[in-house]
Design a protein around this motif. Structure first.
Motif, PDB file in Angstrom:
ATOM      1  N   PRO A 113      -3.483   7.305  -5.397  1.00 24.51           N
ATOM      2  CA  PRO A 113      -3.931   6.142  -4.616  1.00 24.51           C
ATOM      3  C   PRO A 113      -4.374   6.553  -3.204  1.00 24.51           C
ATOM      4  O   PRO A 113      -3.925   7.579  -2.687  1.00 24.51           O
ATOM      5  N   ASN A 156      -8.594   0.229  -4.673  1.00 28.12           N
ATOM      6  CA  ASN A 156      -7.756   1.362  -5.045  1.00 28.12           C
ATOM      7  C   ASN A 156      -7.689   1.518  -6.563  1.00 28.12           C
ATOM      8  O   ASN A 156      -7.751   2.628  -7.094  1.00 28.12           O
ATOM      9  N   ASN A 214      -4.632   5.098   0.737  1.00 28.23           N
ATOM     10  CA  ASN A 214      -4.086   4.007   1.546  1.00 28.23           C
ATOM     11  C   ASN A 214      -5.124   3.277   2.393  1.00 28.23           C
ATOM     12  O   ASN A 214      -4.806   2.263   3.002  1.00 28.23           O
ATOM     13  N   THR A 270      -1.548   1.968 -10.377  1.00 29.47           N
ATOM     14  CA  THR A 270      -1.505   3.437 -10.488  1.00 29.47           C
ATOM     15  C   THR A 270      -1.155   3.830 -11.925  1.00 29.47           C
ATOM     16  O   THR A 270      -1.820   4.683 -12.534  1.00 29.47           O
ATOM     17  N   THR A 275       0.835  -1.213   0.000  1.00 27.60           N
ATOM     18  CA  THR A 275       0.000   0.000   0.000  1.00 27.60           C
ATOM     19  C   THR A 275       0.867   1.260   0.000  1.00 27.60           C
ATOM     20  O   THR A 275       0.567   2.230  -0.718  1.00 27.60           O
ATOM     21  N   TYR A 305      -6.288  -3.330  -2.535  1.00 25.44           N
ATOM     22  CA  TYR A 305      -5.606  -3.247  -3.834  1.00 25.44           C
ATOM     23  C   TYR A 305      -6.620  -3.082  -4.964  1.00 25.44           C
ATOM     24  O   TYR A 305      -6.505  -2.182  -5.799  1.00 25.44           O
ATOM     25  N   THR A 344       2.379   2.550  -3.471  1.00 24.30           N
ATOM     26  CA  THR A 344       1.497   2.714  -4.643  1.00 24.30           C
ATOM     27  C   THR A 344       1.674   4.061  -5.373  1.00 24.30           C
ATOM     28  O   THR A 344       1.308   4.174  -6.541  1.00 24.30           O
ATOM     29  N   ALA A 398       2.981  -2.787  -6.552  1.00 25.01           N
ATOM     30  CA  ALA A 398       2.225  -1.674  -5.972  1.00 25.01           C
ATOM     31  C   ALA A 398       1.889  -0.587  -6.995  1.00 25.01           C
ATOM     32  O   ALA A 398       0.792  -0.018  -6.983  1.00 25.01           O
ATOM     33  N   LYS A 399       2.842  -0.297  -7.876  1.00 23.91           N
ATOM     34  CA  LYS A 399       2.655   0.868  -8.765  1.00 23.91           C
ATOM     35  C   LYS A 399       1.917   0.532 -10.052  1.00 23.91           C
ATOM     36  O   LYS A 399       1.417   1.429 -10.733  1.00 23.91           O
TER      37      LYS A 399
END
Ligand code: CMC
Length: 442
Positions: free
Chosen positions: A200, A209, A202, A183, A121, A206, A124, A179-180
């Motif tokens: 994103p 988001n 928090n 995004t 998280t 996942y 991200t 994570a990215k």
């Protein structure tokens, strides 16, 4: 092996002897047995012992590595991640847990899971300068083109995680990509719409988001549908890894030279884009739209069966599964759930898809060749139902598969038998010939 006939005999001590019928020479190779699956002939000594290579376009009979991550029995329709059936993971787990399992080999304890989810998280956000990078693309760029470019460029933004000999840097790079990726994917979509990028949050899972970054705008509150979030989480699980498929093999091949992890994953994204692989879910929707109505299905089925016509039914067939793909079964279930819960059960494309599925499953051509609907056949329909545009379908596949790619890449880097990938060829060009000066040609 030229035109010489080669016959194989399995010796009791787990070896195989090949006899060159032209010369009578015999060579014996060890036979290896993994924990599950067919035995494997270890031909590493083949060239040295025989002066011959093997010829296997498309690697239909070639194991390229040793792996303990994912097992597929295509005949039985079985898919296991670290020994756990995909059905159990899809029904009882969540995507973050599956990511942990693929990366570390075991399901996490509650505290391990909390730590992992927290770390993902808090990775991200992407480097702020990536805005400018995205701005360099044409507005009508395909989001997969943006993904290839941006992910490859991450190595220019995160220098501190490109030393592949350092396990800590490898793990940081792996976390960063998992994570990215949502995004970057959501921003590629926002860019195509001309809408502001959404950062994103928090407090979201996942999947939530990702939905938030795709569909929220700064102008109003956006409520995330739990049905959609649940369906997306399941889709992510079902696409997380799939053994040595084209994109994963591409990641391994790129990585075998010691290339940095961001470059390797960009190579995997490029491979995934093709319609025979991850691009198939987009191709399924395009095909269903082209068919248009159930009374044109027969025409398209006939086209697919015509050996003179390159057309194939998109979403049917699989290199490994010669039985129902277990992911397709789960996806089919999710597809009906989503359409029922969202109240779009009269979706004409789904009806068309179900009719196509029925006809193809009964048709002798498809039955004989064991061409079943694959995972892409249903995922495209779910994506459409939850409002994801067609050009983003393969991008979602890339978001989900990133964990598989990084797990396989890490495994490769740590493998003591790892070598640069360097296949050989059956050369059919000219033999050596003298150079002809320009004035003497024509
Ligand atoms: N429609 C019509 N005929 C087909 C199809 C199809 N979708 N798939 C295979 N065939 C035929 C093919 O023409 C061949 O016939 P014949 O023996 O008469 O020459 C036979 O079935 C065997 O096919 P193949 O090309 O040798 O099989 P392959 O293992 O090389 O190809 C495949 C596998 C997935 C590329 C192929 O089935 C295909 O192109 N399917 C459509 C695209 C698709 O849905 N791809 C997604 C794959 S699953 C997602 C993933 O894991 O990436």
């Amino acid at each position: 092996m030229g035109n010489d006939a080669i016959r194989g005999d399995t010796a009791p001590e787990d070896s195989i002897t090949i006899v060159n019928n032209a010369s009578g020479a015999k060579v014996t190779f060890p036979v290896l047995q993994g924990s599950c699956g067919p035995k494997v002939i270890d031909i590493r000594r083949l060239y040295g012992a025989t002066d011959m290579f093997t010829y296997d376009p498309g690697f239909t009979a070639t194991g390229s590595c040793e792996s303990s991550i994912t097992f597929i029995d295509g005949e039985a329709g079985v898919l296991l991640h670290r020994g756990y059936p995909i059905e159990d993971l899809a029904k009882h787990s969540d995507f973050m847990e599956v990511c942990y399992l693929l990366l570390y080999g075991e399901l996490p304890t509650p505290s391990e899971k909390d730590t992992f989810v927290h770390a993902i998280t808090y990775h991200t956000m992407v480097h702020e300068q990536l805005h400018k990078f995205i701005d360099g693309f044409r507005r009508d760029a395909h989001p997969m083109a943006i993904m290839c470019g941006i992910v490859g460029a991450l190595s220019a933004f995160y220098h501190d995680s490109t030393d592949i000999s350092d396990p800590y840097q490898r793990m940081v790079a792996s976390y960063r990509m998992i994570a990215k990726m949502p995004t970057i994917a959501a921003w590629a979509f926002k860019y195509s719409l001309g809408q502001p990028f959404i950062y994103p949050r928090n407090d979201l899972t996942y999947a939530e988001n990702f939905i938030h970054m795709m569909f929220a705008t700064p102008c109003e509150d956006y409520e995330i549908s739990p049905t959609i979030a649940r369906a997306l989480d399941r889709i992510l699980i079902l696409h997380a890894d799939h053994e040595q498929n084209a994109s994963t093999s591409t990641v391994r091949l790129a990585g075998s030279s010691g290339a940095n992890p961001f470059a390797c994953i960009a190579a995997g994204i490029a491979s995934l884009w093709g319609p025979a692989h991850g691009g198939a879910n987009e191709a399924v929707l395009n095909m269903l739209n082209e068919i248009g109505s159930p009374n044109r299905i027969a025409e398209f089925v006939d086209k697919a069966k015509d050996p003179e016509d390159p057309f194939r039914l998109m979403g049917f067939g699989h290199r490994v599964y010669k039985n129902f793909d277990p992911r397709a079964r789960l996806m089919r279930e999710s597809c009906h759930e989503v359409l029922n819960e969202l109240g779009v059960d009269n979706e004409p494309l789904l009806e068309l898809a179900m009719e196509l599925e029925r006809i193809a499953l009964e048709d002798e051509y498809f039955v004989e060749r064991r061409l079943y609907p694959n995972v892409d056949f249903y995922s495209g329909i779910i994506f459409k139902a939850i409002g994801i545009p067609v050009s983003m379908f393969t991008v979602l596949f890339a978001v989900a598969r990133t964990v598989g790619w990084v797990a396989q890449w890490n495994e490769m880097v740590e493998d003591p038998n790892q070598k640069i990938g360097r296949p050989r060829q059956l050369y059919t060009g000219y033999e050596q010939r003298p150079y002809v000066p320009l004035a003497e040609r024509g």
